[in-house]
Motif scaffolding. Structure first.
Motif, PDB file in Angstrom:
ATOM      1  N   ALA A   1       0.952  -1.200   0.211  1.00 21.02           N
ATOM      2  CA  ALA A   1       0.123  -0.036   0.001  1.00 21.02           C
ATOM      3  C   ALA A   1       0.831   1.382  -0.084  1.00 21.02           C
ATOM      4  CB  ALA A   1      -0.919   0.028   1.337  1.00 21.02           C
ATOM      5  N   ASP A   2       1.964   1.164   0.825  1.00 22.25           N
ATOM      6  CA  ASP A   2       3.077   2.470   0.796  1.00 22.25           C
ATOM      7  C   ASP A   2       3.821   2.646  -0.411  1.00 22.25           C
ATOM      8  OD1 ASP A   2       1.973   2.885   3.363  1.00 22.25           O
ATOM      9  OD2 ASP A   2       3.853   2.018   4.166  1.00 22.25           O
ATOM     10  N   ASP A   3       3.793   1.597  -1.178  1.00 24.44           N
ATOM     11  CA  ASP A   3       4.486   1.479  -2.669  1.00 24.44           C
ATOM     12  C   ASP A   3       3.318   2.238  -3.338  1.00 24.44           C
ATOM     13  OD1 ASP A   3       6.907   0.313  -1.906  1.00 24.44           O
ATOM     14  OD2 ASP A   3       5.957  -1.725  -2.271  1.00 24.44           O
ATOM     15  N   ILE A   4       2.242   1.766  -3.616  1.00 22.73           N
ATOM     16  CA  ILE A   4       1.617   2.175  -4.668  1.00 22.73           C
ATOM     17  C   ILE A   4       0.619   3.385  -4.494  1.00 22.73           C
ATOM     18  CG2 ILE A   4      -0.817   1.451  -5.805  1.00 22.73           C
ATOM     19  CD1 ILE A   4       1.734  -0.224  -6.380  1.00 22.73           C
ATOM     20  N   MET A   5       0.787   3.886  -3.147  1.00 23.10           N
ATOM     21  CA  MET A   5       0.155   5.339  -2.790  1.00 23.10           C
ATOM     22  C   MET A   5       1.053   6.289  -3.284  1.00 23.10           C
ATOM     23  SD  MET A   5       0.223   5.186   1.387  1.00 23.10           S
ATOM     24  CE  MET A   5       0.112   7.246   1.573  1.00 23.10           C
ATOM     25  N   GLU A   6       2.246   6.047  -3.579  1.00 21.66           N
ATOM     26  CA  GLU A   6       3.295   7.151  -3.985  1.00 21.66           C
ATOM     27  C   GLU A   6       2.666   8.137  -4.748  1.00 21.66           C
ATOM     28  OE1 GLU A   6       5.620   8.021  -2.040  1.00 21.66           O
ATOM     29  OE2 GLU A   6       6.486   6.156  -0.976  1.00 21.66           O
ATOM     30  N   PRO A   7       2.284   7.876  -6.187  1.00 21.24           N
ATOM     31  CA  PRO A   7       1.892   8.870  -7.085  1.00 21.24           C
ATOM     32  C   PRO A   7       0.492   9.532  -6.508  1.00 21.24           C
ATOM     33  CG  PRO A   7       2.448   6.775  -8.084  1.00 21.24           C
ATOM     34  CD  PRO A   7       2.171   6.476  -6.510  1.00 21.24           C
ATOM     35  N   TYR A   8       0.052   8.893  -5.467  1.00 22.32           N
ATOM     36  CA  TYR A   8      -1.336   9.473  -5.175  1.00 22.32           C
ATOM     37  C   TYR A   8      -1.092  10.721  -3.988  1.00 22.32           C
ATOM     38  CZ  TYR A   8      -4.279   6.265  -7.409  1.00 22.32           C
ATOM     39  OH  TYR A   8      -5.088   5.605  -8.426  1.00 22.32           O
ATOM     40  N   ARG A   9       0.174  10.525  -3.353  1.00 15.67           N
ATOM     41  CA  ARG A   9       0.596  11.586  -2.319  1.00 15.67           C
ATOM     42  C   ARG A   9       0.361  12.983  -2.748  1.00 15.67           C
ATOM     43  NH1 ARG A   9       3.337   9.820   2.116  1.00 15.67           N
ATOM     44  NH2 ARG A   9       3.876   7.635   2.228  1.00 15.67           N
ATOM     45  N   PRO A  10       0.588  13.417  -3.964  1.00 18.02           N
ATOM     46  CA  PRO A  10       0.619  14.977  -4.233  1.00 18.02           C
ATOM     47  C   PRO A  10      -0.819  15.535  -4.369  1.00 18.02           C
ATOM     48  CG  PRO A  10       2.002  13.883  -5.742  1.00 18.02           C
ATOM     49  CD  PRO A  10       1.480  12.881  -4.852  1.00 18.02           C
ATOM     50  N   PHE A  11      -1.866  14.459  -4.353  1.00 22.17           N
ATOM     51  CA  PHE A  11      -3.326  14.962  -4.235  1.00 22.17           C
ATOM     52  C   PHE A  11      -3.654  15.201  -2.710  1.00 22.17           C
ATOM     53  CE2 PHE A  11      -3.079  12.117  -7.920  1.00 22.17           C
ATOM     54  CZ  PHE A  11      -3.538  12.837  -9.095  1.00 22.17           C
ATOM     55  N   VAL A  12      -2.893  14.489  -2.063  1.00 24.85           N
ATOM     56  CA  VAL A  12      -3.111  14.676  -0.341  1.00 24.85           C
ATOM     57  C   VAL A  12      -2.638  16.184  -0.126  1.00 24.85           C
ATOM     58  CG1 VAL A  12      -2.594  14.213   1.951  1.00 24.85           C
ATOM     59  CG2 VAL A  12      -3.302  12.541   0.376  1.00 24.85           C
ATOM     60  N   ASP A  13      -1.235  16.277  -0.905  1.00 24.40           N
ATOM     61  CA  ASP A  13      -0.897  17.525  -0.480  1.00 24.40           C
ATOM     62  C   ASP A  13      -1.360  18.858  -1.120  1.00 24.40           C
ATOM     63  OD1 ASP A  13       1.507  15.896   0.189  1.00 24.40           O
ATOM     64  OD2 ASP A  13       2.534  15.989  -1.659  1.00 24.40           O
ATOM     65  N   LYS A  14      -2.081  18.673  -1.986  1.00 26.20           N
ATOM     66  CA  LYS A  14      -2.970  19.747  -2.732  1.00 26.20           C
ATOM     67  C   LYS A  14      -4.125  20.079  -1.868  1.00 26.20           C
ATOM     68  CE  LYS A  14      -6.154  20.856  -6.774  1.00 26.20           C
ATOM     69  NZ  LYS A  14      -6.628  20.245  -7.890  1.00 26.20           N
ATOM     70  N   ARG A  15      -4.742  19.053  -0.904  1.00 30.28           N
ATOM     71  CA  ARG A  15      -5.945  19.420  -0.435  1.00 30.28           C
ATOM     72  C   ARG A  15      -5.320  19.980   1.044  1.00 30.28           C
ATOM     73  NH1 ARG A  15      -9.325  21.203   0.653  1.00 30.28           N
ATOM     74  NH2 ARG A  15     -11.439  20.726   1.546  1.00 30.28           N
ATOM     75  N   VAL A  16      -4.074  19.629   1.524  1.00 30.54           N
ATOM     76  CA  VAL A  16      -3.734  20.180   2.627  1.00 30.54           C
ATOM     77  C   VAL A  16      -3.137  21.710   2.350  1.00 30.54           C
ATOM     78  CG1 VAL A  16      -1.691  20.412   4.370  1.00 30.54           C
ATOM     79  CG2 VAL A  16      -2.660  18.262   3.537  1.00 30.54           C
ATOM     80  N   MET A  17      -2.703  22.042   1.013  1.00 29.65           N
ATOM     81  CA  MET A  17      -2.245  23.480   0.810  1.00 29.65           C
ATOM     82  C   MET A  17      -3.724  24.181   0.791  1.00 29.65           C
ATOM     83  SD  MET A  17       0.739  23.902   0.458  1.00 29.65           S
ATOM     84  CE  MET A  17       0.904  25.333  -0.845  1.00 29.65           C
ATOM     85  N   GLN A  18      -4.647  23.758   0.143  1.00 22.97           N
ATOM     86  CA  GLN A  18      -6.013  24.397   0.164  1.00 22.97           C
ATOM     87  C   GLN A  18      -6.391  24.521   1.638  1.00 22.97           C
ATOM     88  OE1 GLN A  18      -8.338  21.394  -2.278  1.00 22.97           O
ATOM     89  NE2 GLN A  18      -7.964  22.616  -4.124  1.00 22.97           N
ATOM     90  N   ILE A  19      -6.615  23.804   2.638  1.00 26.43           N
ATOM     91  CA  ILE A  19      -6.984  23.895   3.972  1.00 26.43           C
ATOM     92  C   ILE A  19      -6.133  24.953   4.633  1.00 26.43           C
ATOM     93  CG2 ILE A  19      -6.862  22.889   6.280  1.00 26.43           C
ATOM     94  CD1 ILE A  19      -7.603  20.190   4.649  1.00 26.43           C
TER      95      ILE A  19
ATOM     96  N   GLU B   1      -4.750  27.429   3.301  1.00 26.91           N
ATOM     97  CA  GLU B   1      -4.966  28.856   2.821  1.00 26.91           C
ATOM     98  C   GLU B   1      -6.450  29.190   3.116  1.00 26.91           C
ATOM     99  OE1 GLU B   1      -5.153  28.397  -1.650  1.00 26.91           O
ATOM    100  OE2 GLU B   1      -3.138  28.019  -1.810  1.00 26.91           O
ATOM    101  N   SER B   2      -7.402  28.376   3.627  1.00 31.06           N
ATOM    102  CA  SER B   2      -8.502  28.844   4.085  1.00 31.06           C
ATOM    103  C   SER B   2      -8.728  28.673   5.613  1.00 31.06           C
ATOM    104  CB  SER B   2      -9.597  27.848   3.557  1.00 31.06           C
ATOM    105  OG  SER B   2      -9.499  26.627   3.792  1.00 31.06           O
ATOM    106  N   HIS B   3      -7.628  28.365   6.491  1.00 31.16           N
ATOM    107  CA  HIS B   3      -7.650  28.205   7.829  1.00 31.16           C
ATOM    108  C   HIS B   3      -6.484  29.001   8.395  1.00 31.16           C
ATOM    109  CE1 HIS B   3     -10.779  25.022   6.735  1.00 31.16           C
ATOM    110  NE2 HIS B   3     -11.080  25.086   8.040  1.00 31.16           N
ATOM    111  N   THR B   4      -6.663  29.533   9.560  1.00 27.83           N
ATOM    112  CA  THR B   4      -5.378  30.379   9.932  1.00 27.83           C
ATOM    113  C   THR B   4      -5.028  29.457  11.193  1.00 27.83           C
ATOM    114  OG1 THR B   4      -6.873  31.682  11.539  1.00 27.83           O
ATOM    115  CG2 THR B   4      -6.076  32.728   9.321  1.00 27.83           C
ATOM    116  N   GLU B   5      -5.505  28.657  11.788  1.00 22.96           N
ATOM    117  CA  GLU B   5      -5.283  27.737  12.996  1.00 22.96           C
ATOM    118  C   GLU B   5      -5.422  26.494  12.520  1.00 22.96           C
ATOM    119  OE1 GLU B   5      -4.335  28.825  15.858  1.00 22.96           O
ATOM    120  OE2 GLU B   5      -4.826  30.920  15.345  1.00 22.96           O
TER     121      GLU B   5
END
Length: 301
Positions: free
Chosen positions: A218-236, A238-242
């Motif tokens: 699972a840790d192998d195959i999820m690697e190309p999917y990680r940037p999608f999580v990064d994108k979601r975190v970046m969006q959060i 931007e919209s939250h100060t805390e």
């Protein structure tokens, strides 16, 4: 069909009734809720006063539902999956276990190339220069013996949070590491669930081989999917100060990860569905039916 991700973070009693997951809250002011078990893909249990019946656990396993348990810090700690999720399980597992080293190295090369390209696209999404990552992705050899992945990751993290110079990507680091960790845990459960459904053992990886890790594949195959999580975190971010504390609101926003749009084989698809297609293509590679893993592409939108 897109399966639902359910977060339960209050004292309650979980049971099965008429093929429904029923939530009876300890506080009588909270209304009892239910959802068809066949609609559920992931359940996250995030309170130490949750009681769950064996009948419900069995039903969740029969429907290949990933069950995540959280610790005192509200971070996912344990993942429960059915022992098998495919009708020809023994045959599939045998093929998986007999995969040759050259095949594993080739699959890892494809995985890292896809990961770096998606990281590059993520940098492009935030307005950073992706050129070096696209260049590095072309240098990845079979098995990635020169660790191009590590060089790409160092460059990626430096640029992704360039407005936060003190940020260091570390499992136990400062925020937004907490958001990334939680998001990756959700992603890991999505991918592990898909692998089981395609007849593979999540513990037997193509690159990861830590003897203490039951989810190496699972840790192998999820690697190309990680940037999608990064994108979601970046969006959060931007919209939250805390974001220091992983609040229920922040976790609810991270629960949208399984339904994020990705591009796979030229078609737009929810991430959870794409993970199923990726897992199926990995199994086909093990079986010798195909030579290419179907990985998602980042959508700059």
């Amino acid at each position: 069909m897109i399966k639902r991700t359910i977060l339960i973070s209050n004292p309650c009693y979980l049971k099965k009734k008429l093929d429904q997951l029923v939530v009876e809250y300890a506080n009588p002011e909270n209304q009892t809720r239910s959802v068809p078990i066949e609609d559920v893909g992931i359940v996250i249990l995030d309170h130490h006063q949750i009681t769950i019946t064996q009948a419900l656990l069995l039903a969740l396993n029969q429907h290949n539902v990933a069950l995540l348990n959280c610790n005192e810090q509200h971070m996912p700690l344990a993942l429960m999956l059915p022992l098998y999720g495919h009708h020809t399980y023994t045959e599939k597992v045998k093929v998986h276990l007999q995969a040759s080293l050259p095949l594993k190295k080739n699959l890892w090369q494809q995985t890292i190339v896809s990961k770096i390209n998606n990281q590059a696209a993520c940098l492009e999404w935030v307005g950073a220069d992706p050129g070096r990552l696209y260049y590095l992705s072309k240098l990845v050899k079979s098995g990635d013996p020169e660790n191009v992945e590590g060089r790409a990751a160092s460059h990626y993290w430096n640029l992704l949070f360039d407005d936060t110079p003190q940020f260091k990507r570390h499992r136990f680091g400062d925020a937004p590491n907490n958001l990334l960790n939680y998001g990756y845990a959700i992603l890991r459960s999505v991918v592990a669930r898909a692998l089981v459904a395609s007849g593979m053992l999540p513990a037997v990886g193509i690159f990861h081989r830590n003897k203490y890790n039951p989810y190496c594949l699972a840790d192998d195959i999820m690697e190309p999917y990680r940037p999608f999580v990064d994108k979601r975190v970046m969006q959060i971010c931007e919209s939250h100060t805390e974001i220091e504390d992983l609040t229920k609101e922040l976790k609810q926003e991270l629960l949208s990860i399984p339904v994020m749009d990705v591009l796979i084989n030229g078609e737009k698809s929810p991430l959870m569905i794409a993970a199923g297609r990726t897992a199926a293509s990995v199994m086909q590679c093990f079986e010798g039916v195909n030579r290419k893993v179907l990985y998602p592409e980042f959508i700059n939108a």
